[in-house]
Write a protein that holds these residues in place. Structure first.
Motif, PDB file in Angstrom:
ATOM      1  N   ALA A   1      39.233  43.744  27.608  1.00 42.53           N
ATOM      2  CA  ALA A   1      38.173  43.533  28.597  1.00 42.53           C
ATOM      3  C   ALA A   1      36.966  44.420  28.309  1.00 42.53           C
ATOM      4  O   ALA A   1      35.829  44.039  28.593  1.00 42.53           O
ATOM      5  N   LYS A   2      37.195  45.587  27.730  1.00 38.01           N
ATOM      6  CA  LYS A   2      36.097  46.498  27.397  1.00 38.01           C
ATOM      7  C   LYS A   2      35.134  45.845  26.399  1.00 38.01           C
ATOM      8  O   LYS A   2      33.935  46.071  26.440  1.00 38.01           O
TER       9      LYS A   2
ATOM     10  N   ALA B   1      34.307  47.818  35.547  1.00 44.27           N
ATOM     11  CA  ALA B   1      34.579  48.848  36.563  1.00 44.27           C
ATOM     12  C   ALA B   1      35.046  48.213  37.867  1.00 44.27           C
ATOM     13  O   ALA B   1      35.961  48.720  38.533  1.00 44.27           O
ATOM     14  N   GLU B   2      34.469  47.085  38.227  1.00 43.28           N
ATOM     15  CA  GLU B   2      34.866  46.387  39.459  1.00 43.28           C
ATOM     16  C   GLU B   2      36.286  45.844  39.346  1.00 43.28           C
ATOM     17  O   GLU B   2      37.092  45.983  40.263  1.00 43.28           O
ATOM     18  N   VAL B   3      36.621  45.258  38.218  1.00 42.49           N
ATOM     19  CA  VAL B   3      37.974  44.729  38.006  1.00 42.49           C
ATOM     20  C   VAL B   3      38.990  45.867  38.034  1.00 42.49           C
ATOM     21  O   VAL B   3      40.073  45.736  38.611  1.00 42.49           O
ATOM     22  N   GLN B   4      38.649  46.995  37.448  1.00 44.93           N
ATOM     23  CA  GLN B   4      39.568  48.141  37.405  1.00 44.93           C
ATOM     24  C   GLN B   4      39.874  48.702  38.787  1.00 44.93           C
ATOM     25  O   GLN B   4      40.878  49.375  38.963  1.00 44.93           O
ATOM     26  N   LYS B   5      39.038  48.429  39.769  1.00 46.92           N
ATOM     27  CA  LYS B   5      39.332  48.849  41.137  1.00 46.92           C
ATOM     28  C   LYS B   5      40.558  48.128  41.681  1.00 46.92           C
ATOM     29  O   LYS B   5      41.243  48.626  42.563  1.00 46.92           O
ATOM     30  N   PHE B   6      40.838  46.929  41.169  1.00 43.78           N
ATOM     31  CA  PHE B   6      41.919  46.095  41.686  1.00 43.78           C
ATOM     32  C   PHE B   6      43.180  46.118  40.838  1.00 43.78           C
ATOM     33  O   PHE B   6      44.278  45.926  41.347  1.00 43.78           O
ATOM     34  N   CYS B   7      43.025  46.309  39.539  1.00 50.06           N
ATOM     35  CA  CYS B   7      44.206  46.272  38.680  1.00 50.06           C
ATOM     36  C   CYS B   7      43.912  46.910  37.328  1.00 50.06           C
ATOM     37  O   CYS B   7      42.763  47.089  36.941  1.00 50.06           O
ATOM     38  N   SER B   8      44.989  47.235  36.632  1.00 52.86           N
ATOM     39  CA  SER B   8      44.891  47.676  35.249  1.00 52.86           C
ATOM     40  C   SER B   8      46.080  47.070  34.523  1.00 52.86           C
ATOM     41  O   SER B   8      47.059  46.677  35.138  1.00 52.86           O
ATOM     42  N   GLY B   9      45.999  46.947  33.247  1.00 51.53           N
ATOM     43  CA  GLY B   9      47.073  46.302  32.494  1.00 51.53           C
ATOM     44  C   GLY B   9      46.679  44.877  32.142  1.00 51.53           C
ATOM     45  O   GLY B   9      45.510  44.519  32.110  1.00 51.53           O
ATOM     46  N   LEU B  10      47.662  44.034  31.912  1.00 48.75           N
ATOM     47  CA  LEU B  10      47.403  42.650  31.535  1.00 48.75           C
ATOM     48  C   LEU B  10      46.985  41.830  32.739  1.00 48.75           C
ATOM     49  O   LEU B  10      47.607  41.906  33.795  1.00 48.75           O
ATOM     50  N   VAL B  11      45.943  41.055  32.566  1.00 49.58           N
ATOM     51  CA  VAL B  11      45.457  40.165  33.612  1.00 49.58           C
ATOM     52  C   VAL B  11      45.278  38.792  32.990  1.00 49.58           C
ATOM     53  O   VAL B  11      44.663  38.652  31.936  1.00 49.58           O
ATOM     54  N   TRP B  12      45.821  37.784  33.646  1.00 52.61           N
ATOM     55  CA  TRP B  12      45.665  36.410  33.173  1.00 52.61           C
ATOM     56  C   TRP B  12      44.537  35.768  33.955  1.00 52.61           C
ATOM     57  O   TRP B  12      44.501  35.835  35.192  1.00 52.61           O
ATOM     58  N   ILE B  13      43.596  35.163  33.250  1.00 54.81           N
ATOM     59  CA  ILE B  13      42.480  34.471  33.886  1.00 54.81           C
ATOM     60  C   ILE B  13      42.648  32.983  33.587  1.00 54.81           C
ATOM     61  O   ILE B  13      42.532  32.561  32.437  1.00 54.81           O
ATOM     62  N   PRO B  14      42.937  32.186  34.613  1.00 61.10           N
ATOM     63  CA  PRO B  14      43.171  30.756  34.376  1.00 61.10           C
ATOM     64  C   PRO B  14      41.895  30.025  33.991  1.00 61.10           C
ATOM     65  O   PRO B  14      40.785  30.454  34.340  1.00 61.10           O
ATOM     66  N   ALA B  15      42.076  28.939  33.281  1.00 59.56           N
ATOM     67  CA  ALA B  15      40.950  28.075  32.930  1.00 59.56           C
ATOM     68  C   ALA B  15      40.456  27.394  34.198  1.00 59.56           C
ATOM     69  O   ALA B  15      41.188  27.304  35.188  1.00 59.56           O
ATOM     70  N   PRO B  16      39.227  26.907  34.188  1.00 60.25           N
ATOM     71  CA  PRO B  16      38.746  26.167  35.352  1.00 60.25           C
ATOM     72  C   PRO B  16      39.688  25.012  35.688  1.00 60.25           C
ATOM     73  O   PRO B  16      40.276  24.401  34.798  1.00 60.25           O
ATOM     74  N   THR B  17      39.811  24.717  36.957  1.00 58.41           N
ATOM     75  CA  THR B  17      40.753  23.701  37.426  1.00 58.41           C
ATOM     76  C   THR B  17      40.549  22.354  36.754  1.00 58.41           C
ATOM     77  O   THR B  17      41.498  21.696  36.389  1.00 58.41           O
ATOM     78  N   ARG B  18      39.321  21.965  36.575  1.00 54.32           N
ATOM     79  CA  ARG B  18      39.082  20.635  35.997  1.00 54.32           C
ATOM     80  C   ARG B  18      39.685  20.496  34.610  1.00 54.32           C
ATOM     81  O   ARG B  18      40.197  19.469  34.254  1.00 54.32           O
ATOM     82  N   GLN B  19      39.659  21.561  33.801  1.00 52.43           N
ATOM     83  CA  GLN B  19      40.251  21.474  32.473  1.00 52.43           C
ATOM     84  C   GLN B  19      41.767  21.403  32.579  1.00 52.43           C
ATOM     85  O   GLN B  19      42.410  20.673  31.850  1.00 52.43           O
ATOM     86  N   GLY B  20      42.343  22.177  33.486  1.00 52.40           N
ATOM     87  CA  GLY B  20      43.782  22.136  33.672  1.00 52.40           C
ATOM     88  C   GLY B  20      44.256  20.759  34.086  1.00 52.40           C
ATOM     89  O   GLY B  20      45.266  20.263  33.623  1.00 52.40           O
ATOM     90  N   GLY B  21      43.504  20.103  34.963  1.00 48.96           N
ATOM     91  CA  GLY B  21      43.845  18.748  35.384  1.00 48.96           C
ATOM     92  C   GLY B  21      43.748  17.761  34.235  1.00 48.96           C
ATOM     93  O   GLY B  21      44.564  16.860  34.102  1.00 48.96           O
ATOM     94  N   ARG B  22      42.753  17.954  33.412  1.00 42.78           N
ATOM     95  CA  ARG B  22      42.568  17.077  32.253  1.00 42.78           C
ATOM     96  C   ARG B  22      43.725  17.250  31.273  1.00 42.78           C
ATOM     97  O   ARG B  22      44.289  16.269  30.786  1.00 42.78           O
TER      98      ARG B  22
END
Length: 90
Positions: free
Chosen positions: A8-9, A18-39
């Motif tokens: 992420a750095k 810095a904002e993301v680090q306020k909530f978590c550290s370590g591995l974070v999965w970011i899903p693809a936009p919903t429309r692509q997942g549906g496709r």
């Protein structure tokens, strides 16, 4: 299929990191936009119905083995319908 991880750095602006680090550290999965997942879901489902192997489907579209197994269970549990019937069911 490869699992590509990015630091992420190297990816996010410092303020956002810095904002993301306020909530978590370590591995974070970011899903693809919903429309692509549906496709991808529709494409994988169609491929499964034609009899393509899971390995071939995974090579053609970027989908996890776990998600593909779940779709395969759904396809095999559902009554077989023609493609025109499936479109009308949406």
């Amino acid at each position: 299929m490869t699992n590509d991880y990015s630091n992420a750095k190297n990816l996010l602006p410092p303020e956002l990191l810095a904002e993301v680090q306020k909530f978590c550290s370590g591995l974070v999965w970011i899903p693809a936009p919903t429309r692509q997942g549906g496709r991808k879901r529709r494409i994988a489902t169609q491929m499964l119905r034609t009899g393509m192997t899971s390995e071939d489907i995974r090579k053609l579209i970027d989908i996890s083995p776990r998600h593909l197994r779940r779709l395969a269970r759904e396809v095999h549990a559902a009554p077989h319908c023609s493609p025109t019937t499936m479109e009308g069911a949406k």
